[in-house]
Design a protein around this motif. Sequence first.
Motif, PDB file in Angstrom:
ATOM      1  N   TYR A  15      -2.586 -12.760 -10.571  1.00 31.25           N
ATOM      2  CA  TYR A  15      -4.369 -14.044 -11.408  1.00 31.25           C
ATOM      3  C   TYR A  15      -2.744 -14.711 -12.907  1.00 31.25           C
ATOM      4  N   LEU A  18       0.555 -11.936 -12.373  1.00 26.75           N
ATOM      5  CA  LEU A  18       0.560 -10.614 -12.262  1.00 26.75           C
ATOM      6  C   LEU A  18      -0.113 -10.938 -10.809  1.00 26.75           C
ATOM      7  N   VAL A  20      -1.056  -9.689  -7.841  1.00 32.67           N
ATOM      8  CA  VAL A  20      -2.068  -8.642  -7.585  1.00 32.67           C
ATOM      9  C   VAL A  20      -1.510  -7.854  -6.104  1.00 32.67           C
ATOM     10  N   PRO A  39      -1.145   4.106  -8.029  1.00 34.41           N
ATOM     11  CA  PRO A  39      -2.066   4.219  -9.328  1.00 34.41           C
ATOM     12  C   PRO A  39      -2.167   3.273  -9.501  1.00 34.41           C
ATOM     13  N   ASN A  40      -3.163   3.878 -10.788  1.00 28.78           N
ATOM     14  CA  ASN A  40      -4.284   2.895 -11.381  1.00 28.78           C
ATOM     15  C   ASN A  40      -3.232   1.363 -11.542  1.00 28.78           C
ATOM     16  N   GLY A  41      -4.636   0.454 -11.278  1.00 26.90           N
ATOM     17  CA  GLY A  41      -4.015  -1.114 -11.652  1.00 26.90           C
ATOM     18  C   GLY A  41      -3.013  -0.926 -10.230  1.00 26.90           C
ATOM     19  N   ALA A  42      -2.988  -0.967  -9.019  1.00 26.43           N
ATOM     20  CA  ALA A  42      -1.820  -1.004  -8.549  1.00 26.43           C
ATOM     21  C   ALA A  42      -2.625  -2.390  -7.350  1.00 26.43           C
ATOM     22  N   GLY A  43      -3.447  -2.630  -7.356  1.00 24.69           N
ATOM     23  CA  GLY A  43      -4.639  -3.698  -6.430  1.00 24.69           C
ATOM     24  C   GLY A  43      -5.374  -3.004  -5.693  1.00 24.69           C
ATOM     25  N   LYS A  44      -6.048  -1.860  -5.548  1.00 20.47           N
ATOM     26  CA  LYS A  44      -6.537  -1.376  -4.599  1.00 20.47           C
ATOM     27  C   LYS A  44      -7.945  -2.086  -3.503  1.00 20.47           C
ATOM     28  N   THR A  45      -8.779  -2.099  -5.518  1.00 20.31           N
ATOM     29  CA  THR A  45     -10.111  -2.790  -5.523  1.00 20.31           C
ATOM     30  C   THR A  45      -9.417  -4.110  -4.881  1.00 20.31           C
ATOM     31  N   THR A  46      -8.531  -4.732  -5.443  1.00 15.80           N
ATOM     32  CA  THR A  46      -8.416  -6.265  -5.418  1.00 15.80           C
ATOM     33  C   THR A  46      -8.256  -6.223  -3.864  1.00 15.80           C
ATOM     34  N   GLU A 174     -13.032   4.462  -3.105  1.00 17.37           N
ATOM     35  CA  GLU A 174     -13.212   5.533  -3.751  1.00 17.37           C
ATOM     36  C   GLU A 174     -14.271   6.751  -3.681  1.00 17.37           C
ATOM     37  N   HIS A 205      -8.601   8.534  -4.937  1.00 17.64           N
ATOM     38  CA  HIS A 205      -7.766   9.123  -5.868  1.00 17.64           C
ATOM     39  C   HIS A 205      -7.597  10.509  -5.421  1.00 17.64           C
TER      40      HIS A 205
END
Length: 251
Positions: A15, A18, A20, A39-46, A174, A205
């Motif tokens: 993006y 960034l 991702v 960690p949070n924001g690492a790109g897992k959901t993406t 998750e 997590h």
Amino acid sequence: MTEPILRLQDVHKAYGALKVTDHVNLDVRPGEIHAVIGPNGAGKTTLIGQISGALAVDGGTITFDGQDVTAKPMHLRARAGLSRSFQITEILPEFTARENVALALQARQGHSFRFIRNVARDRALNEGAERWLGELGLAHRADTPAGILSHGEKRALELAISLATEPKLLLLDEPMAGTGREETDRLVEVLTGLKGRYAMLLVEHDMGAVFALADRISVLVYGRIIATGTPEEIRESAEVREAYLGEEGAA
Ligand SMILES: Nc1ncnc2c1ncn2[C@@H]1O[C@H](COP(=O)(O)OP(=O)(O)OP(=O)(O)O)[C@@H](O)[C@H]1O
């Protein structure tokens, strides 16, 4: 060696500046539980979005069950056996647990939604639904409206709905989120019972659940996979500990 059911080669997405997902290589073998942690924001959901087809990749290749699905839309990937569960509410709250699973079975057989009223009368569908509910420890809740099930029971029901579509790979996004200790333990038990029968890509997590369930773990940090290995290898990796797990993972 057996071909992986899912293979990501050089998958990336940015993006703006960034990155991702940053040239991700990852595979899931048949029957394997492969966890992705980070960690949070690492790109897992993406990453999950790219695998399911909800998000396009900027580049790279996604091969599922021997087919290049990189450009395939989500519904075709789902039809090919790629099932995403959790963080998506698929449950119809007014319908009983049994009806929810029966509807998934019915959909798989290609019937349309408007035959909904026939579901209760269709013994084969109900029996099939009960088998899945039993498998997931929900047999005693078959007649309960899904909306009043506990949070953990809803998660188990979502899993039953996914399994009723006979997926070749389950994407678990998750599954333990928002569940209490007891319910997490129960879900770990349920997933352990399915181990070896389904390939699963697990984003989670809860490290207790990940280390209890995964055959292999990949660690994603700033969009990059920094390590893939068995739980023991990941726990012992100095790089992983430094980048992510810290003292908690070492314990
Ligand atoms: N549509 C978007 N536009 C711009 N940036 C985005 C977009 N979606 C995600 N990001 C950014 O991409 C990065 C990765 O997000 P992502 O949600 O994939 O991480 P995550 O590992 O799933 O995090 P979490 O563990 O908190 O769920 C984050 O920095 C996020 O802010």
